[in-house]
Design an enzyme around this catalytic site. Structure first.
Site, short mmCIF file in Angstrom:
data_model
loop_
_atom_site.label_atom_id
_atom_site.label_comp_id
_atom_site.label_asym_id
_atom_site.label_seq_id
_atom_site.Cartn_x
_atom_site.Cartn_y
_atom_site.Cartn_z
N GLU A 117 37.79 49.09 39.41
CA GLU A 117 38.58 48.57 38.28
C GLU A 117 37.78 48.57 36.98
O GLU A 117 38.15 47.91 36.02
CB GLU A 117 39.11 47.15 38.58
N HIS A 141 38.72 39.47 38.03
CA HIS A 141 39.90 39.88 38.81
C HIS A 141 39.82 39.24 40.19
O HIS A 141 38.79 39.36 40.87
CB HIS A 141 39.92 41.40 38.93
N HIS A 143 42.26 38.08 43.90
CA HIS A 143 43.50 38.21 44.69
C HIS A 143 43.95 36.79 45.07
O HIS A 143 43.66 36.30 46.15
CB HIS A 143 43.24 39.06 45.93
N GLU A 171 48.70 19.97 32.23
CA GLU A 171 47.54 20.59 31.57
C GLU A 171 47.75 22.08 31.28
O GLU A 171 47.05 22.65 30.44
CB GLU A 171 46.27 20.41 32.42
N HIS A 212 49.58 42.02 43.70
CA HIS A 212 48.16 42.38 43.78
C HIS A 212 47.23 41.21 43.43
O HIS A 212 46.38 40.84 44.23
CB HIS A 212 47.89 43.58 42.86
P1 13P Z 1 36.54 47.23 44.22
O1 13P Z 1 35.89 46.96 45.58
O2 13P Z 1 36.39 48.69 43.84
O3 13P Z 1 36.01 46.29 43.17
O4 13P Z 1 38.09 47.00 44.38
C1 13P Z 1 38.59 45.76 44.78
C2 13P Z 1 39.90 45.44 44.15
O5 13P Z 1 40.27 44.29 44.11
C3 13P Z 1 40.71 46.54 43.58
O6 13P Z 1 41.77 46.05 42.81
ZN ZN Z 2 42.32 44.00 43.33
#
Ligand code: 13P
Ligand code: ZN
Length: 276
Positions: A117, A141, A143, A171, A212
């Site tokens: 990413e 980023h 999940h 908040e 995602h």
């Molecule tokens: P990477 O292992 O390449 O960082 O990818 C993980 C991910 O969350 C892709 O969206």
């Molecule tokens: Zn991801």
């Protein structure tokens, strides 16, 4: 002068990776982090860097970040391992003078490379560099399961996600008064999703990727982790609330949001305070 691992920004980076793992946001290699070094950071670690690495394409262009240094997690690396073996799991990269290529100057000792990413991280940094004049230095980023769950049941609009999340904790509008943006499902890991995400980063510090996860931006590790945590917790409350009963019996009203905005000195865009 100590080693790269002694630098406070590296310690903060490692701690954030581990905090996210402990929250359950980083199954396997899920999620990634980047930090844009200040000039003082670069000077602090310069003696520990190796400038012999080969230049490789970023996969997009970020001319305003040319020459910049970024600490990033590795592609395929597990965030739970960062604390145990940081030199292998994370790396420091330098961009070239065109902003098209990068080289590894520290880390990735097992032959790793930056997160897939990287285009989204760097294009987000470029937007934040311009808009916050170097204040926002972290892109994260994760999940986050509750936010992901909501992308199956709510309409994928900035207005609905912002309003529903704001209503879940008083908040929230104070922590993310600009709201949140939503990217419809796209193939991850390339320039196209990077362009869509960085466009949202012009307005927000949070971009949700449907089915995602989430991207957050902040000045430092505390602020960025805190933002991710606040949004995901609001999503968790919404999931709980909807599991108890599909309709709210009572909630925070648009006028109450306006009162809150006045009391806390924040501006809440009226487009999120629509009548339902
Ligand atoms: P990477 O292992 O390449 O960082 O990818 C993980 C991910 O969350 C892709 O969206
Ligand atoms: Zn991801």
């Amino acid at each position: 002068m100590g080693t790269v691992l002694d630098a406070e920004f590296v310690k903060g980076f490692i701690r954030m990776c581990n905090d996210g793992w402990e929250q359950g946001w980083h199954e396997r290699n899920g999620g990634n982090v980047s930090y844009y070094l200040t000039e003082a950071d670069v000077e602090e670690v310069r003696d520990g860097l190796n400038f012999e690495g080969e230049w490789k394409p970023i996969g997009t262009e970020v001319p305003t970040l040319a020459g910049g240094f970024f600490l990033v997690t590795g592609s395929g690396k597990y965030l739970r391992n960062v604390i145990l073996n940081p030199e292998d799991s994370i790396g420091l990269i330098q961009l070239d003078e065109t902003g098209k290529d990068y080289r590894i100057v520290w880390g990735f000792t097992g032959g790793g490379r930056p997160t897939s990413e990287l285009p989204t991280h760097l294009m987000n940094h470029e937007v934040k560099q311009k808009l916050t004049k170097g204040r926002n230095r972290v892109i994260y980023h994760a999940h986050t399961p509750n936010v992901i769950a909501l992308t199956y049941v709510l309409p994928l609009t900035d207005e609905v996600f912002t309003r529903e999340l704001w209503e879940m904790a008083t908040e929230c509008p104070v922590v993310f008064p600009q709201g949140v943006g939503v990217v419809e499902w796209m193939v991850p890991g390339g320039r196209e999703i990077a362009v869509a995400t960085s466009k949202l980063m012009e307005k927000y510090n949070v971009a949700i990727w449907a089915h995602h996860g989430m991207f957050c931006s902040g000045a430092d590790f505390d602020e960025t982790f805190g933002l991710m945590h606040t949004v995901e917790k609001a999503a968790e409350i919404l999931v709980k609330m909807r599991s108890i009963c599909p309709e709210k019996r009572q909630t925070i009203t648009p006028d109450q949001f306006r009162e809150l905005a006045k009391a806390f000195g924040v501006e809440l865009p009226e487009r999120f305070l629509y009548e339902k």
